[in-house]
Design a protein around this motif. Structure first.
Motif, PDB file in Angstrom:
ATOM      1  N   MET A   1       0.838  -1.206   0.000  1.00 16.44           N
ATOM      2  CA  MET A   1       0.000   0.000   0.000  1.00 16.44           C
ATOM      3  C   MET A   1       0.873   1.255   0.000  1.00 16.44           C
ATOM      4  SD  MET A   1      -3.256  -0.685   2.545  1.00 16.44           S
ATOM      5  CE  MET A   1      -2.282  -1.014   4.015  1.00 16.44           C
ATOM      6  N   LYS A   2       0.305   2.301  -0.538  1.00 12.33           N
ATOM      7  CA  LYS A   2       0.934   3.626  -0.463  1.00 12.33           C
ATOM      8  C   LYS A   2       0.276   4.367   0.698  1.00 12.33           C
ATOM      9  CE  LYS A   2      -0.128   3.972  -4.793  1.00 12.33           C
ATOM     10  NZ  LYS A   2      -0.392   4.448  -6.181  1.00 12.33           N
ATOM     11  N   LEU A   3       1.067   4.618   1.737  1.00  7.74           N
ATOM     12  CA  LEU A   3       0.523   5.136   2.980  1.00  7.74           C
ATOM     13  C   LEU A   3       1.020   6.538   3.283  1.00  7.74           C
ATOM     14  CD1 LEU A   3       0.901   1.961   5.246  1.00  7.74           C
ATOM     15  CD2 LEU A   3      -1.136   2.723   4.003  1.00  7.74           C
ATOM     16  N   ALA A   4       0.090   7.403   3.712  1.00  8.15           N
ATOM     17  CA  ALA A   4       0.443   8.725   4.236  1.00  8.15           C
ATOM     18  C   ALA A   4       0.430   8.652   5.752  1.00  8.15           C
ATOM     19  CB  ALA A   4      -0.556   9.763   3.748  1.00  8.15           C
ATOM     20  N   LEU A   5       1.543   9.008   6.387  1.00  6.41           N
ATOM     21  CA  LEU A   5       1.650   9.063   7.839  1.00  6.41           C
ATOM     22  C   LEU A   5       1.720  10.530   8.251  1.00  6.41           C
ATOM     23  CD1 LEU A   5       2.319   6.060   7.360  1.00  6.41           C
ATOM     24  CD2 LEU A   5       4.024   6.234   9.169  1.00  6.41           C
ATOM     25  N   VAL A  94      -1.003  15.641  -4.513  1.00  4.59           N
ATOM     26  CA  VAL A  94      -1.855  14.500  -4.166  1.00  4.59           C
ATOM     27  C   VAL A  94      -2.784  14.187  -5.325  1.00  4.59           C
ATOM     28  CG1 VAL A  94      -3.588  13.600  -2.576  1.00  4.59           C
ATOM     29  CG2 VAL A  94      -1.738  15.049  -1.715  1.00  4.59           C
ATOM     30  N   MET A  95      -2.563  13.026  -5.958  1.00  4.41           N
ATOM     31  CA  MET A  95      -3.404  12.563  -7.052  1.00  4.41           C
ATOM     32  C   MET A  95      -4.412  11.540  -6.506  1.00  4.41           C
ATOM     33  SD  MET A  95      -2.047  14.248  -9.597  1.00  4.41           S
ATOM     34  CE  MET A  95      -1.575  15.576  -8.488  1.00  4.41           C
ATOM     35  N   SER A  96      -5.324  11.124  -7.344  1.00  6.37           N
ATOM     36  CA  SER A  96      -6.347  10.169  -6.901  1.00  6.37           C
ATOM     37  C   SER A  96      -5.757   8.832  -6.491  1.00  6.37           C
ATOM     38  CB  SER A  96      -7.377   9.963  -8.009  1.00  6.37           C
ATOM     39  OG  SER A  96      -6.750   9.432  -9.174  1.00  6.37           O
ATOM     40  N   ASP A  97      -4.571   8.512  -7.025  1.00  8.00           N
ATOM     41  CA  ASP A  97      -3.928   7.228  -6.696  1.00  8.00           C
ATOM     42  C   ASP A  97      -2.690   7.392  -5.815  1.00  8.00           C
ATOM     43  OD1 ASP A  97      -2.326   8.454  -8.565  1.00  8.00           O
ATOM     44  OD2 ASP A  97      -2.000   6.665  -9.790  1.00  8.00           O
ATOM     45  N   LYS A 117      -9.690  15.653   3.356  1.00 11.25           N
ATOM     46  CA  LYS A 117      -9.414  15.998   1.961  1.00 11.25           C
ATOM     47  C   LYS A 117      -8.658  14.879   1.240  1.00 11.25           C
ATOM     48  CE  LYS A 117      -9.536  21.022   2.535  1.00 11.25           C
ATOM     49  NZ  LYS A 117     -10.722  21.207   1.659  1.00 11.25           N
ATOM     50  N   ILE A 118      -7.677  14.284   1.913  1.00 13.72           N
ATOM     51  CA  ILE A 118      -6.936  13.192   1.279  1.00 13.72           C
ATOM     52  C   ILE A 118      -7.847  11.978   1.080  1.00 13.72           C
ATOM     53  CG2 ILE A 118      -5.023  11.569   1.528  1.00 13.72           C
ATOM     54  CD1 ILE A 118      -3.512  13.709   3.100  1.00 13.72           C
ATOM     55  N   LYS A 119      -8.681  11.673   2.066  1.00 16.56           N
ATOM     56  CA  LYS A 119      -9.608  10.543   1.938  1.00 16.56           C
ATOM     57  C   LYS A 119     -10.550  10.744   0.749  1.00 16.56           C
ATOM     58  CE  LYS A 119     -11.557   8.438   5.338  1.00 16.56           C
ATOM     59  NZ  LYS A 119     -12.361   8.132   6.548  1.00 16.56           N
ATOM     60  N   CYS A 122      -8.427  10.443  -2.607  1.00 11.56           N
ATOM     61  CA  CYS A 122      -7.825   9.130  -2.857  1.00 11.56           C
ATOM     62  C   CYS A 122      -8.781   7.968  -2.560  1.00 11.56           C
ATOM     63  CB  CYS A 122      -6.553   8.975  -2.024  1.00 11.56           C
ATOM     64  SG  CYS A 122      -5.263  10.181  -2.405  1.00 11.56           S
ATOM     65  N   ASN A 123      -9.952   8.278  -1.996  1.00 10.83           N
ATOM     66  CA  ASN A 123     -10.942   7.246  -1.663  1.00 10.83           C
ATOM     67  C   ASN A 123     -10.291   6.120  -0.858  1.00 10.83           C
ATOM     68  OD1 ASN A 123     -13.456   5.962  -1.614  1.00 10.83           O
ATOM     69  ND2 ASN A 123     -13.034   4.830  -3.503  1.00 10.83           N
TER      70      ASN A 123
END
Length: 399
Positions: A1-5, A94-97, A117-119, A122-123
């Protein structure tokens, strides 16, 4: 997964336990095959967004006003702006993916806006690592008044933060119970604090021993490292320092920063304490080296807490196989965790005679210190490893 912390303080410049924990989590998740991006503020940069790599971890630093070691009003204003400043800085990146999941850390309570906003873009799901029930603890301590406008202000942002979480991880069973009694309809679980289990095996050639630096080579060192503030009730530990003057080779070393630094140094002067040293915060590498030289790890929690914190500093003590000595608020399940696993000696804040008796035992008995320290390391590996935390967060994100 690509994760934002997402966290309000990060390495290499931070001296705080939360920053160390989050970096260890980032490294563990990275080692498990995830792509990690840490999003964190910085007041020491000119550009709105600065990108760097630390130990293979990508770090996005957005420009924001200072939120550590500043006055309460200035801090509140700058923290309120965290989500706004963060999104302004990273919006175009920040892109959709970009991300498959978000892990955010509280404190601070002001991340709800950026997580939302990120959720949306990026859903993706999010996991809140909730370490501090703010503003509840400052109400308990009498710092702000229940029902006041400032409480309502903080409660608004607290709720916004909770609403964005698909899963909330609290640090203990009692904290979970307390949280759920106040806040309804959230998906919650216990997520213990964590640490890498590797101790400091060697020192740099240019490292000067803290024992040599302070001329305490032959002392039994009782060490407190971390935040020195109202939540800790540092006068509690200073009373112990005063009592322990009867032991010639006992020495207390406090390292950290916070609202009660002036208080502890004033008490040391007032009581003419010769068995006490204070140093300001040091970087994480030096902190770890100091931990490798001490004998007993200290902590204190204010008696006024209704929340049941597990201070992250304890994990640093456990990594180095140190016995733990301290005080907690009544009902804190940390007391049973440490005492039942024979990893230290914990009492209720205010039980000064018991705390002094336990400190005396640890001072006199090297074999007891060794036994409790070994058990502390064993407890760390069994229940508080970063590996366990990473697995649990992965599950919380639905992986």
């Amino acid at each position: 997964m690509k994760l934002a912390l997402i966290i309000d303080d990060y390495l290499p410049h931070s001296t705080r336990v939360g920053a160390k924990m989050f970096h260890e989590l980032a490294l563990e998740l990275y080692s498990r095959g995830h792509k990690i991006t840490v999003i964190t503020p910085s007041y020491q940069q000119d550009n709105e967004l600065y990108i760097e790599k630390i130990d293979g971890i990508t770090v996005w630093r957005f420009k924001n006003g200072q939120i550590k070691n500043v006055g309460k009003i200035r801090r509140a204003i700058n923290e309120t702006l965290l989500s706004f400043k963060a999104w302004r800085a990273i919006n175009s990146s920040v892109m959709s993916d970009s991300f498959d999941g978000i892990v955010y850390y509280s404190p601070s309570i002001f991340w709800g806006g950026i997580v939302k906003k990120i959720k949306k873009r990026c859903n993706c799901p999010s996991y809140l690592v909730l370490r501090d029930l703010f503003p509840q603890w400052v109400i308990d301590a009498g710092i702000i008044k229940q029902g006041s406008l400032i409480e309502k202000y903080f409660r608004f942002f607290e709720r916004q933060s909770y609403k964005q979480a698909n899963k909330i991880g609290l640090m203990s069973e009692n904290n979970l119970e307390l949280f759920c009694s106040i806040n309804k309809n959230y998906s919650c679980e216990v997520l213990h604090n964590w640490a890498s289990v590797n101790h400091v095996s060697s020192r740099d050639d240019d490292y000067v021993s803290i024992r040599n630096k302070l001329n305490i080579q032959d002392k039994i060192i009782f060490f407190y490292g971390g935040n020195i503030g109202h939540a800790q009730d540092m006068a509690n530990l200073m009373r112990l320092v005063k009592r322990m003057q009867v032991y010639e080779n006992a020495h207390f070393l406090f390292i950290g920063q916070g609202d009660e630094v002036t208080l502890i140094n004033q008490l040391a002067k007032k009581w003419n304490l010769s068995n006490y040293s204070y140093l300001p915060s040091v970087d994480q590498n030096e902190f770890k080296r100091i931990l490798s030289e001490i004998d007993v790890g200290l902590f204190s929690l204010s008696v006024h807490h209704s929340a049941h914190n597990f201070p992250g500093k304890l994990l640093g003590y456990m990594v180095e196989s140190l016995p733990i000595l301290g005080s907690v608020n009544a009902g804190n399940d940390l007391l049973n965790i440490i005492n039942n696993h024979n990893a230290g000696l914990i009492h209720i804040n205010g039980e000064d005679e018991l705390l002094f008796s336990s400190a005396s035992k640890l001072y006199r008995d090297n074999s007891l210190r060794s036994e409790l320290g070994c058990n502390a390391k064993k407890l760390l590996i069994e229940q508080f490893s970063v590996n366990s935390a990473a697995q649990q967060i992965e599950r919380g994100l639905g992986n």
